[in-house]
Design an enzyme around this catalytic site. Structure first.
Site, PDB file in Angstrom:
ATOM      1  N   HIS A 150      -5.683  14.392  -9.119  1.00 55.75           N
ATOM      2  CA  HIS A 150      -5.727  12.972  -9.466  1.00 55.75           C
ATOM      3  C   HIS A 150      -4.852  12.638 -10.673  1.00 55.75           C
ATOM      4  CE1 HIS A 150      -8.813  11.647  -6.621  1.00 55.75           C
ATOM      5  NE2 HIS A 150      -9.366  12.850  -6.785  1.00 55.75           N
ATOM      6  N   GLU A 168      -4.474   2.403  -4.485  1.00 59.10           N
ATOM      7  CA  GLU A 168      -3.010   2.390  -4.416  1.00 59.10           C
ATOM      8  C   GLU A 168      -2.487   1.101  -3.798  1.00 59.10           C
ATOM      9  OE1 GLU A 168      -4.434   4.584  -0.659  1.00 59.10           O
ATOM     10  OE2 GLU A 168      -5.072   4.274  -2.724  1.00 59.10           O
ATOM     11  N   ASP A 188       0.863  -1.176   0.000  1.00 62.20           N
ATOM     12  CA  ASP A 188       0.000   0.000   0.000  1.00 62.20           C
ATOM     13  C   ASP A 188       0.904   1.231   0.000  1.00 62.20           C
ATOM     14  OD1 ASP A 188      -1.560   2.268   1.410  1.00 62.20           O
ATOM     15  OD2 ASP A 188      -3.124   0.836   0.908  1.00 62.20           O
ATOM     16  N   ASN A 214      -3.093  13.108  -4.248  1.00 60.73           N
ATOM     17  CA  ASN A 214      -4.350  13.469  -4.905  1.00 60.73           C
ATOM     18  C   ASN A 214      -4.919  14.776  -4.371  1.00 60.73           C
ATOM     19  OD1 ASN A 214      -4.533  11.273  -6.675  1.00 60.73           O
ATOM     20  ND2 ASN A 214      -5.515   9.969  -5.139  1.00 60.73           N
ATOM     21  N   ARG A 258      10.620 -10.972  -9.841  1.00 58.60           N
ATOM     22  CA  ARG A 258      11.237 -12.044 -10.604  1.00 58.60           C
ATOM     23  C   ARG A 258      10.412 -12.392 -11.835  1.00 58.60           C
ATOM     24  NH1 ARG A 258      11.042 -16.765  -6.439  1.00 58.60           N
ATOM     25  NH2 ARG A 258       8.852 -16.255  -6.852  1.00 58.60           N
ATOM     26  N   ASP A 276      -2.277   9.637 -10.722  1.00 60.72           N
ATOM     27  CA  ASP A 276      -2.195   8.597 -11.751  1.00 60.72           C
ATOM     28  C   ASP A 276      -0.762   8.388 -12.221  1.00 60.72           C
ATOM     29  OD1 ASP A 276      -4.904   8.232 -11.593  1.00 60.72           O
ATOM     30  OD2 ASP A 276      -5.376   9.368 -13.417  1.00 60.72           O
TER      31      ASP A 276
END
Length: 413
Positions: free
Chosen positions: A276, A306, A263, A271, A295, A280
């Site tokens: 926003h 997020e 997170d 934001n 990997r 993004d």
């Protein structure tokens, strides 16, 4: 020059009709080497469901057709044909039973090959027996119907989303059967042989176009549903399928499976302060960094907002920590103010946590991610409370030095 323009125009028209606008899209229709796991699973599911449908029908119709043979063909010939009809019906029934198993692309191909093999073999054997009898009138008409079996099967390929390589490999044996059975014995039979092969080739061309067009449409729909538009990562829906698949593969092989729950820290402030669009950009950069750092064979999912989940097949807790160390060293990009993007990370592993399903793994990793946030963010929380700290960030006081949002810390992630 005019001929080249004509060929080019035809190629462009054909490409557009199939929805091909890039070389990658063309390659996806030629072979399945670049197909993702969701696409392969969806294609296998479609193929096996249709194989089941056809094989179940043929398992009934093939022996039932013997009633027509009984009415119009000689009794001895009818008994010979009945034997092979029973064998063919049994083969179709077994294929239908196998098609009900878990969708798998390798299994689907083998089942389709088996279904396509039964009919030509039936035709070759029945044609050999039919040639041994002098048939006239209605008997000859009934016998001629057997020659249509390869055409029926090649037309059936229109219902399967196959790559060009797969379709040609399935069609080649049937084409060989048609050519073999059409070899003229006399000069007068040559026109009939040529027309038969030409008709088969024409139907094959139609089947090829229909199958590729179906595959192209399926690829576009699955990609749209499976991949997040902003980040290009697997969507939550596709990620759930991947988690379920990897969990079952792991339990069958009794190996390891780790997942990371990430997170992004203080993302709400990006934001709120910069908008926003800026958020993004941060999300897209973080996604790209994750994909570049994990990997080969690992899967990255945009779980929501997020939040991200990384699936690490065969990874022990120590190997999961190695992946986290690489993620922390490589970073997740920069915020609009130039500061590092960090994340709170929770780790779970199937054996160490004795997880009985993939949902338990996600819940454990989510809980540990939340614990990492409580303890200061910019860190990972693993099994037995083991931690890894983001480079250049102190163990405490992160919120005070890093936050840009005057709101209480509990108001943002």
């Amino acid at each position: 020059m005019k001929r080249m323009k004509y060929v080019t125009a035809m190629y462009i028209s054909l490409s557009e009709s199939l929805g091909i606008y890039t070389l990658d899209q063309l390659y996806e229709l030629l072979t399945n080497k670049q197909h993702s796991m969701p696409i392969s699973r969806h294609r296998a599911s479609i193929m096996q469901s249709r194989i089941f449908f056809f094989c179940a029908i043929f398992a009934v119709l093939v022996p039932v057709w013997s009633l027509i043979d009984l009415l119009f063909l000689p009794g001895e010939l009818w008994r010979e044909l009945l034997l092979i009809r029973v064998i063919s019906a049994t083969a179709f029934a077994l294929l239908a039973w196998q098609a009900r198993k878990e969708p798998d692309l390798k299994r689907a191909r083998l089942l389709l090959a088996g279904m396509l093999a039964v009919t030509p073999l039936f035709y070759l054997i029945s044609d050999h027996w039919l040639q041994a009898y002098e048939l006239t009138g209605t008997e000859q008409v009934v016998a001629e119907l057997y020659a249509l079996l390869p055409f029926v099967m090649i037309a059936g390929l229109t219902l399967f989303p196959l790559t060009l390589r797969e379709l040609l490999s399935f069609a080649a044996p049937m084409l060989a059967v048609v050519v073999l059975s059409s070899i003229p014995q006399t000069h007068n039979e040559i026109p009939q042989a040529v027309s038969t092969i030409w008709l088969f080739t024409l139907i094959l061309g139609v089947a090829m176009f229909a199958s590729l067009n179906q595959l192209r449409y399926m690829l576009s729909q699955v990609n749209r549903a499976s991949y997040d538009v902003l980040t290009g990562l697997l969507t939550r829906r596709a990620g759930i399928e991947m988690l379920d698949l990897q969990y079952r593969l792991t339990t069958m092989s009794e190996t390891h499976l780790s997942i990371l729950y990430l997170d992004l820290d203080h993302f709400k402030s990006v934001n709120d302060i910069y908008g926003h669009d800026a958020g993004d950009v941060v999300l897209k950069a973080a996604a790209q960094q994750l994909c570049a750092t994990v990997r080969k064979g690992d899967s990255v999912i945009r779980w929501g907002g997020e939040e991200f989940i990384v699936i690490l097949p065969t990874a022990t807790p120590d190997e999961a920590n190695d992946v986290i160390s690489r993620i922390m060293s490589a970073g997740l990009g920069l915020r609009p103010d130039g500061k590092q993007v960090t994340a709170s990370i929770g780790i779970a592993e199937i054996q160490a946590d004795d997880a009985h399903d993939w949902k338990t793994l996600v819940e454990l990793a989510d809980h540990r991610m939340y614990t990492a946030k409580i303890q200061g963010r910019a860190r990972s929380m693993g099994i037995n409370d083991s931690q890894l700290l983001w480079p250049d960030f102190p163990a405490a006081g992160i919120e005070k030095n890093y936050t840009m949002d005057p709101a209480p810390l509990g108001a943002e992630s």
